[in-house]
Design a protein around this motif. Sequence first.
Motif, PDB file in Angstrom:
ATOM      1  N   LEU A  41      18.307   2.902  -9.644  1.00 37.41           N
ATOM      2  CA  LEU A  41      18.802   2.499  -8.328  1.00 37.41           C
ATOM      3  C   LEU A  41      18.168   1.185  -7.883  1.00 37.41           C
ATOM      4  CD1 LEU A  41      20.612   3.329  -5.972  1.00 37.41           C
ATOM      5  CD2 LEU A  41      18.695   4.632  -5.029  1.00 37.41           C
ATOM      6  N   LEU A  42      16.870   1.016  -8.125  1.00 41.74           N
ATOM      7  CA  LEU A  42      16.199  -0.243  -7.801  1.00 41.74           C
ATOM      8  C   LEU A  42      16.790  -1.407  -8.608  1.00 41.74           C
ATOM      9  CD1 LEU A  42      12.405   0.630  -7.444  1.00 41.74           C
ATOM     10  CD2 LEU A  42      13.756  -0.696  -5.822  1.00 41.74           C
ATOM     11  N   LEU A  56      12.258   3.068  -1.459  1.00 44.48           N
ATOM     12  CA  LEU A  56      12.443   3.319  -2.889  1.00 44.48           C
ATOM     13  C   LEU A  56      11.126   3.196  -3.656  1.00 44.48           C
ATOM     14  CD1 LEU A  56      15.837   1.487  -3.502  1.00 44.48           C
ATOM     15  CD2 LEU A  56      15.423   3.949  -3.486  1.00 44.48           C
ATOM     16  N   ILE A  57      10.297   2.220  -3.285  1.00 38.30           N
ATOM     17  CA  ILE A  57       8.993   2.080  -3.933  1.00 38.30           C
ATOM     18  C   ILE A  57       8.142   3.323  -3.683  1.00 38.30           C
ATOM     19  CG2 ILE A  57       6.804   0.817  -3.828  1.00 38.30           C
ATOM     20  CD1 ILE A  57       8.493  -1.736  -3.374  1.00 38.30           C
ATOM     21  N   GLY A  58       8.165   3.835  -2.461  1.00 32.01           N
ATOM     22  CA  GLY A  58       7.422   5.058  -2.147  1.00 32.01           C
ATOM     23  C   GLY A  58       7.935   6.250  -2.928  1.00 32.01           C
ATOM     24  N   ALA A  59       9.274   6.355  -3.076  1.00 33.98           N
ATOM     25  CA  ALA A  59       9.853   7.469  -3.832  1.00 33.98           C
ATOM     26  C   ALA A  59       9.469   7.378  -5.306  1.00 33.98           C
ATOM     27  CB  ALA A  59      11.367   7.467  -3.663  1.00 33.98           C
ATOM     28  N   ALA A  77      13.820  12.446 -11.763  1.00 34.35           N
ATOM     29  CA  ALA A  77      13.989  11.715 -10.510  1.00 34.35           C
ATOM     30  C   ALA A  77      13.541  10.264 -10.661  1.00 34.35           C
ATOM     31  CB  ALA A  77      13.199  12.405  -9.399  1.00 34.35           C
ATOM     32  N   LEU A  78      12.467  10.038 -11.446  1.00 35.88           N
ATOM     33  CA  LEU A  78      11.947   8.687 -11.637  1.00 35.88           C
ATOM     34  C   LEU A  78      12.973   7.787 -12.332  1.00 35.88           C
ATOM     35  CD1 LEU A  78       9.533   6.726 -11.474  1.00 35.88           C
ATOM     36  CD2 LEU A  78       8.797   7.611 -13.703  1.00 35.88           C
ATOM     37  N   LEU A  86       0.823  -1.216   0.000  1.00 45.35           N
ATOM     38  CA  LEU A  86       0.000   0.000   0.000  1.00 45.35           C
ATOM     39  C   LEU A  86       0.854   1.263   0.000  1.00 45.35           C
ATOM     40  CD1 LEU A  86      -0.117   1.606   3.008  1.00 45.35           C
ATOM     41  CD2 LEU A  86      -1.429  -0.401   3.611  1.00 45.35           C
ATOM     42  N   VAL A  87       2.162   1.137   0.295  1.00 43.76           N
ATOM     43  CA  VAL A  87       3.019   2.317   0.326  1.00 43.76           C
ATOM     44  C   VAL A  87       3.026   3.012  -1.033  1.00 43.76           C
ATOM     45  CG1 VAL A  87       5.170   1.104  -0.303  1.00 43.76           C
ATOM     46  CG2 VAL A  87       5.272   3.190   1.055  1.00 43.76           C
ATOM     47  N   PHE A  88       2.916   2.239  -2.123  1.00 41.18           N
ATOM     48  CA  PHE A  88       2.954   2.838  -3.466  1.00 41.18           C
ATOM     49  C   PHE A  88       1.751   3.754  -3.713  1.00 41.18           C
ATOM     50  CE2 PHE A  88       2.289   2.803  -8.067  1.00 41.18           C
ATOM     51  CZ  PHE A  88       3.545   3.161  -8.532  1.00 41.18           C
ATOM     52  N   PRO A  89       0.520   3.278  -3.592  1.00 42.02           N
ATOM     53  CA  PRO A  89      -0.606   4.189  -3.803  1.00 42.02           C
ATOM     54  C   PRO A  89      -0.738   5.248  -2.718  1.00 42.02           C
ATOM     55  CG  PRO A  89      -1.396   2.049  -3.074  1.00 42.02           C
ATOM     56  CD  PRO A  89       0.064   1.880  -3.380  1.00 42.02           C
TER      57      PRO A  89
END
Length: 450
Positions: free
Chosen positions: A337-338, A353-356, A330-331, A296-299
């Motif tokens: 990096l991932l 990193l997923i959140g960023a 930035a994306l 859920l961190v992504f949405p």
Amino acid sequence: MSSETDRLQRWQTITVATLCTGYAGYYICRSNLSIVTPLLLAEYGSAGLTKSHIGDVASVGVLFYAAGKLLNGIATEYIGGKWIFLFGMFASVACTILFALSPLFAGPFSTTADAFNLPVAILLPFIVLWSANRFVQSMGWGGLVHIASRWFSHTRLATVMGILTMSYLLGDAVARLYLGAVVKAGLGWQGVFLTAAATLGFIGLIGLFTLKNRPSEMGLPEPPPPPGNVFGDDRGDTRIPLLKLLTPLLSSFTFWLVCLMNAGLTLIRETFNQWNPTYLTEIVKLDAGTAGMASLVFPLIGTISALGAGWLVDRTGGRFGPVVLPSLLALVALLALLAWLPGEGQAWLALLLIGAVAFFLIAPYTFCSGVLAVKFGGQRAGATAAGIIDTAGYLGATMAGSGIGRIADAHGWGAAFGTLAGIAGLTLAVSAVYWVMESQHRRIGVKSEE
């Protein structure tokens, strides 16, 4: 403040709340496949089911979603946003219930599955029912855009669309927390689908009473169409031939640039939506329920990005380039990096990193089929513009399932993220061209006003 203004603001609030809740509900019946993917692999993996096969289910579904975006976006202009929006909800409920009953269909259709060389018989009902679900779900966003373009002026539209975008981001986040808890409760993948169907059905029943197509239905004044749209002052009050509806949009070069931008951005977003729980299970070593909830961190971070980006664009006079280009730069860096980091067992780093990625992806993504669709299509063809832009996006996103799934199977998640970094770089180049075109149009507009 006049009584009419009070009523208008009250109904605008009700409309936004209904659209937000309704579209969030759509995602409960969409995120469910991602949540249960680890369970499906555990249950049917010994029979031959792989990530590639689940990716195929997702990709075929995305293909039907893309086709539905185009067809249903156009249909919305003739049927009306409210009824398209609500019909899509109830049809999705039916498809979700049938998906939960897929094991009942696997046996009778095993011969057909063999004819298609499917290694697991249940893959056939999975593909058919998930594709049907994605097709009817494509009705939701076009209906939402159609209604919003009639309830709000262009000076507030980016902020409003940012709020409405939060509906699918928060809906996705809540769905992952909610359905992840169902997994943890031990109800299994079928229990997840039945829970999702019941929830969306309840939300749809409320929308029957609270959703209105436009202010005039309540005897309230309507805002003018946004300036600069390809249809001018046409409010879409009367039906026009299909060719006249499509030609102004399809002859606009900048409109096609937005379609290309959306193809890249949707591919990346759909990849994270589909594969986050699996990545967190396989690489970060979380259990299936925790991975579903953690995804859920992504949405959730995307929600902050959408709201902030919409507010910023409205405050800067509707300029999108200064928000889009830095975000995409930035994306690209984050995806690279991932691709480089191993991530094994490092839950905090993976989630950071997923959140960023979500923060810098969702800001430009939300503009394409939302406020930019209305900017081009106005009140006459906002839903059609959104449908075409989203069709381009989800055609690109067909690679997110089987394409990324096969790359991850064959070469690992590092190669998958490296591929996404390349796609983000190409999207950045298209966005730069759009920014130049946007700046030129603005200068011409200022000179003509002088």
